[in-house]
Scaffold this motif. Structure first.
Motif, PDB file in Angstrom:
ATOM      1  N   UNK A  17       0.758  -0.976   0.355  1.00  0.00           N
ATOM      2  CA  UNK A  17       0.104  -0.162  -0.120  1.00  0.00           C
ATOM      3  C   UNK A  17       0.794   1.384   0.206  1.00  0.00           C
ATOM      4  N   UNK A  18       1.804   1.368   0.996  1.00  0.00           N
ATOM      5  CA  UNK A  18       3.107   2.685   0.536  1.00  0.00           C
ATOM      6  C   UNK A  18       3.976   2.549  -0.291  1.00  0.00           C
ATOM      7  N   UNK A  24       5.999   9.329   6.161  1.00  0.00           N
ATOM      8  CA  UNK A  24       6.085   9.835   7.383  1.00  0.00           C
ATOM      9  C   UNK A  24       5.467   8.705   8.488  1.00  0.00           C
ATOM     10  N   UNK A  25       6.422   8.811   9.297  1.00  0.00           N
ATOM     11  CA  UNK A  25       5.192   8.148  10.785  1.00  0.00           C
ATOM     12  C   UNK A  25       5.867   8.588  12.117  1.00  0.00           C
ATOM     13  N   UNK A  30       1.278   6.808   9.775  1.00  0.00           N
ATOM     14  CA  UNK A  30       1.435   6.976   8.734  1.00  0.00           C
ATOM     15  C   UNK A  30       1.041   8.294   8.195  1.00  0.00           C
ATOM     16  N   UNK A  31       2.406   9.083   7.137  1.00  0.00           N
ATOM     17  CA  UNK A  31       0.969   9.954   6.401  1.00  0.00           C
ATOM     18  C   UNK A  31       1.542  10.199   5.521  1.00  0.00           C
ATOM     19  N   UNK A  32       1.704   9.532   4.034  1.00  0.00           N
ATOM     20  CA  UNK A  32       1.931  10.002   3.027  1.00  0.00           C
ATOM     21  C   UNK A  32       1.232  11.171   1.958  1.00  0.00           C
ATOM     22  N   UNK A  76       2.977  17.768   3.012  1.00  0.00           N
ATOM     23  CA  UNK A  76       2.842  17.271   4.666  1.00  0.00           C
ATOM     24  C   UNK A  76       4.219  17.958   4.961  1.00  0.00           C
ATOM     25  N   UNK A  77       4.610  18.792   6.122  1.00  0.00           N
ATOM     26  CA  UNK A  77       5.687  18.941   7.609  1.00  0.00           C
ATOM     27  C   UNK A  77       5.052  18.684   8.254  1.00  0.00           C
TER      28      UNK A  77
END
Length: 170
Positions: A17-18, A24-25, A30-32, A76-77
């Motif tokens: 999926x990623x 980024x965890x 978890x963010x993508x 996204x930061x």
């Protein structure tokens, strides 16, 4: 035999999926770049500031910012205000904020570009790499502080990561 094939297919589908995106965890989240404003709100709660164009949170010693276009997440930061564990997985290479430096990140990932910005209050040194299935966005690792000496800054731990469609390097 059919059960084995189905199990293998399910494992392949769920674990990839990623696979094509940087992840980024932090704090179990978890963010993508595939996240949306709504999915970020589900993961992080209601933003402290924001509207349909941007969101800003402060979560457990992390300053988090996202902005959006009509197509979805644009940038996204995550910046460390305190030494909170944040990891970034780019093409199977794991970078840890507060631990890895620009130098160690560049040696792990190898292909990227550097950017240096000088200001009155401090300076910022960044290392950016292309990511995504076709290199459509950048993952930018950054160290910002009041040290203007590039020789020492390159050895200091990274304190911010950003995924963005706005390129700093071509």
């Amino acid at each position: 035999m059919k059960k084995i094939i189905i199990a293998v297919l399910l494992t392949a589908c769920t674990t990839s999926a990623f696979a094509d995106h940087a992840v980024i965890s932090f704090a179990g989240k978890k963010v993508t770049v595939e996240d949306t404003r709504n999915s970020l709100i589900k993961k992080l709660g209601k933003p402290q500031y924001g509207d349909k164009d941007y969101s800003q949170w402060t979560v457990n010693g992390l300053s988090i910012y996202a902005n959006y276009t009509q197509y979805g997440l644009n940038s996204f930061s995550v910046s460390q205000l305190k030494p909170i564990p944040v990891t970034v997985n780019v093409d199977g290479k794991v970078i840890t904020l507060g631990k890895d430096s620009i130098r160690s990140t560049a040696s792990k990932i190898k292909s990227g570009c550097y950017d240096y910005t000088d200001g009155k209050q401090g300076s910022s040194y960044s290392y950016a790499v292309l990511s995504g299935a076709e290199g459509e966005y950048q993952v930018i690792f950054n160290i910002t502080d009041d040290d203007f000496d590039l020789k020492t800054k390159v050895k200091r731990p990274i304190n911010e990561v950003r995924i963005s469609y706005d390129a700093i390097c071509q």
